[in-house]
Scaffold this active site. Structure first.
Site, PDB file in Angstrom:
ATOM      1  N   ASP A   1     -36.580  39.021  34.207  1.00 30.64           N
ATOM      2  CA  ASP A   1     -36.593  39.082  32.743  1.00 30.64           C
ATOM      3  C   ASP A   1     -35.209  38.764  32.176  1.00 30.64           C
ATOM      4  OD1 ASP A   1     -37.246  39.582  30.143  1.00 30.64           O
ATOM      5  OD2 ASP A   1     -37.923  41.642  30.464  1.00 30.64           O
ATOM      6  N   ASP A   2     -35.098  37.674  31.445  1.00 34.44           N
ATOM      7  CA  ASP A   2     -33.830  37.270  30.807  1.00 34.44           C
ATOM      8  C   ASP A   2     -32.725  36.982  31.832  1.00 34.44           C
ATOM      9  OD1 ASP A   2     -35.256  37.932  28.549  1.00 34.44           O
ATOM     10  OD2 ASP A   2     -33.727  39.228  27.679  1.00 34.44           O
TER      11      ASP A   2
ATOM     12  N   HIS B   1     -46.110  43.655  28.276  1.00 32.49           N
ATOM     13  CA  HIS B   1     -45.630  43.002  27.049  1.00 32.49           C
ATOM     14  C   HIS B   1     -46.607  41.988  26.465  1.00 32.49           C
ATOM     15  CE1 HIS B   1     -41.847  41.531  24.674  1.00 32.49           C
ATOM     16  NE2 HIS B   1     -42.621  42.370  24.000  1.00 32.49           N
TER      17      HIS B   1
ATOM     18  N   CYS C   1     -39.782  36.638  25.579  1.00 37.03           N
ATOM     19  CA  CYS C   1     -40.624  37.293  26.584  1.00 37.03           C
ATOM     20  C   CYS C   1     -42.126  37.133  26.396  1.00 37.03           C
ATOM     21  CB  CYS C   1     -40.307  38.785  26.619  1.00 37.03           C
ATOM     22  SG  CYS C   1     -38.561  39.181  26.796  1.00 37.03           S
TER      23      CYS C   1
ATOM     24  N   HIS D   1     -33.031  42.367  31.909  1.00 34.25           N
ATOM     25  CA  HIS D   1     -33.122  42.584  30.454  1.00 34.25           C
ATOM     26  C   HIS D   1     -32.378  43.883  30.127  1.00 34.25           C
ATOM     27  CE1 HIS D   1     -34.934  43.213  26.510  1.00 34.25           C
ATOM     28  NE2 HIS D   1     -35.679  42.126  26.617  1.00 34.25           N
TER      29      HIS D   1
ATOM     30  N   LYS E   1     -31.509  32.504  25.747  1.00 34.19           N
ATOM     31  CA  LYS E   1     -32.780  33.077  25.309  1.00 34.19           C
ATOM     32  C   LYS E   1     -32.952  32.910  23.796  1.00 34.19           C
ATOM     33  CE  LYS E   1     -35.213  37.487  24.912  1.00 34.19           C
ATOM     34  NZ  LYS E   1     -35.239  38.901  25.278  1.00 34.19           N
TER      35      LYS E   1
ATOM     36  N   ASP F   1     -38.707  34.783  33.023  1.00 34.30           N
ATOM     37  CA  ASP F   1     -39.603  34.513  31.887  1.00 34.30           C
ATOM     38  C   ASP F   1     -38.938  33.663  30.811  1.00 34.30           C
ATOM     39  OD1 ASP F   1     -37.861  36.491  30.916  1.00 34.30           O
ATOM     40  OD2 ASP F   1     -39.418  37.436  29.694  1.00 34.30           O
ATOM     41  N   ASN F   2     -37.613  33.647  30.795  1.00 32.92           N
ATOM     42  CA  ASN F   2     -36.845  32.800  29.860  1.00 32.92           C
ATOM     43  C   ASN F   2     -35.396  32.839  30.321  1.00 32.92           C
ATOM     44  OD1 ASN F   2     -37.679  35.529  27.981  1.00 32.92           O
ATOM     45  ND2 ASN F   2     -35.507  35.172  28.302  1.00 32.92           N
TER      46      ASN F   2
ATOM     47  N   LYS G   1     -43.377  45.159  33.860  1.00 32.39           N
ATOM     48  CA  LYS G   1     -43.504  44.915  32.415  1.00 32.39           C
ATOM     49  C   LYS G   1     -44.738  44.078  32.081  1.00 32.39           C
ATOM     50  CE  LYS G   1     -40.902  42.077  29.078  1.00 32.39           C
ATOM     51  NZ  LYS G   1     -39.550  41.754  28.576  1.00 32.39           N
TER      52      LYS G   1
HETATM   53 CA    CA Z   1     -37.471  37.889  28.706  1.00 32.71          CA
END
Ligand code: CA
Length: 461
Positions: free
Chosen positions: A34-35, A128, A74, A214, A290, A272-273, A126
């Site tokens: 994540d991130d 989301h 996300c 993240h 991001k 995810d990004n 996660k």
């Molecule tokens: Ca993310």
């Protein structure tokens, strides 16, 4: 042959087919960071962060150098990943689906697809994609869920805030809020091991969705100490969070190894990004981060590891997308990836079997509210409403520093038409963020506030 003979005959064929499937079909482990910053892993050439376990997967698997998620934030990125479809097709354009919104219940998820294929399915970490019970992972194709409905949370148990009863940032196991001890990234890794060790006749599909790295920036003291040479304290903590994620992945992979199923387990890894501005990540050599459509927001580290099918480590340079994971998983499971609704991802297996085949994607598209982008081969077009276009050739300008839009108006026109045709297939956003923005009208610098997208071009130095 009478009817009963035919039925017996059919039963024999079907049972022998399913036995063959049970032996041949791979387990599938989909790992999402994540991130994560583009360069913040060993195999991505980080000068200061190590990731020995992911490096091993990358060295022995297929490393994709031109891999993208469908969004630079996300929730929409995860909606694309889970459906194999551009999330704007079902209005999942903006981030942070405010309750009661969430991923459209008419969409078929990767979990559903794998469950239909006879897999035991789980998600750990996660989600989301909506906070309502109807949007809950176990209602969306997963047999097992351990994790949080929301998008981020403390890395430690916190009964005063995230872990208050009824808080959607709390950790839940199949609908029941639970307590946990220790550091969340370790806990998620341990739960993944527990899921894999559970004996079953069925192959497994496990979506291991870390919250790391993240924010909030929480590391374990001993992990932070390992990076004492990094001067910036936030960057030091960030490095420790990536390190902890890599350690957890190593433990999961070792478990798969110890069970003797490593060669026939298909492992994916991606983020995810791109890295965010807030977590001290680095997306070098890419521009941006991001939330925006420069490569730093949407191009991600991407690895596939499947020894039985692809025994040699290699690098794949054609453009691929997180959209491709669903059809590839379905095909790997012996299913038919085609679908009654338009699928935007493609099954990568034929392209990986014979690299001389045409490329998986001639074009890819991005769009969120006022900000769009498109790839066509090496060409990258960015459009910002009320601002205009920027055009880059990534073959010789990966860092998107030389805007060619003014000297190549015909290419801008052609790509704009193509992008607008794509947009005609999309739905209206089901929700929007409370975004207001303004521009500073400096030469190539726009700042947007109260939204995720807040910088195009380069800030004045
Ligand atoms: Ca993310």
């Amino acid at each position: 042959m009478n009817l009963s003979h035919i039925l017996i005959y059919l039963a024999i064929i079907l049972s022998s087919t399913s036995v063959a499937f049970a032996e041949d079909r791979p387990n599938i482990l989909l790992i999402l960071a994540d991130d994560l910053g583009y360069e913040d892993l060993g195999f991505q050439n980080s000068p200061e962060i190590q990731s020995p376990n992911l490096d091993r997967l990358a060295a022995n698997g297929i490393r994709f150098t031109d891999a993208h998620t469908t969004a630079s934030v996300c929730s929409p990125s995860r909606a694309g990943l889970m459906t194999g479809r551009y999330q704007q097709r079902f209005g999942h354009e903006a981030n942070v689906p405010p309750t009661p919104h969430g991923m459209d219940l008419n969409e078929i998820t990767l979990g559903q697809k794998m469950r239909q294929a006879g897999y035991r399915t789980g998600i750990i970490g996660k989600w989301h994609l909506g906070n309502l019970d109807s949007q809950y992972p176990t209602e969306r194709g997963f047999d097992y869920f351990y994790g949080l409905r929301e998008g981020s949370r403390s890395y430690f148990y916190n009964p005063k805030k995230d872990d208050k009863l009824g808080n959607h940032h709390g950790i839940e196991e199949n609908g029941k809020q639970v307590t946990f001890e220790g550091y969340l990234t370790d806990v998620l890794g341990d739960r993944a091991i527990h899921f894999i060790e559970k004996s079953s006749e069925k192959p497994f599909f496990l979506y291991l969705s870390f919250t790391a790295p993240h924010g909030p920036m929480h590391g374990k003291d001993e992990d932070i100490a390992r990076f004492a040479h990094i001067e910036n304290p936030k960057r030091r903590t960030y490095a420790s969070m990536v390190w902890a994620m890599d350690r957890a992945i190593g433990k999961v992979v070792n478990t798969i190894d110890a069970r003797g199923i490593a060669d026939n387990t298909l492992i994916w890894f991606l983020s995810d990004n791109g890295g965010a501005t807030g977590n001290a990540s680095s997306n070098l050599p890419l521009a941006g981060f991001k939330g925006i459509k420069f490569e730093g927001g949407i191009r991600v580290p991407f690895v596939m590891h499947w020894k039985n099918r692809f025994p040699q480590g290699r690098v794949f340079n054609s453009m691929v997308s997180a959209l491709d994971i669903l059809p590839t998983c379905v095909a790997a499971a012996g299913g038919d990836p085609s679908s009654e609704r338009p699928l935007d991802g493609v099954n990568l297996l034929p392209f990986l079997d014979s690299p001389q085949k045409t490329v998986p994607h001639e074009k890819l598209f991005w769009h969120k509210l006022w900000f769009s982008a498109m790839r066509e081969g090496p060409w990258k077009l960015i459009y910002v409403q009320d601002y205009g276009y920027a055009l880059y050739n990534l073959d010789n300008d990966l860092s998107e520093r030389h805007d060619l839009s003014k000297i190549m108006p015909e290419r801008v026109d052609k790509m704009t038409k193509s992008m607008n045709r794509w947009k005609e297939e999309l739905s209206e956003p089901q929700w929007k963020e409370g975004a207001q923005w303004f521009d500073t009208h400096s030469k190539n610098h726009i700042r947007i506030i109260n939204g995720d997208d807040y910088l195009i071009g380069y800030p004045k130095q």
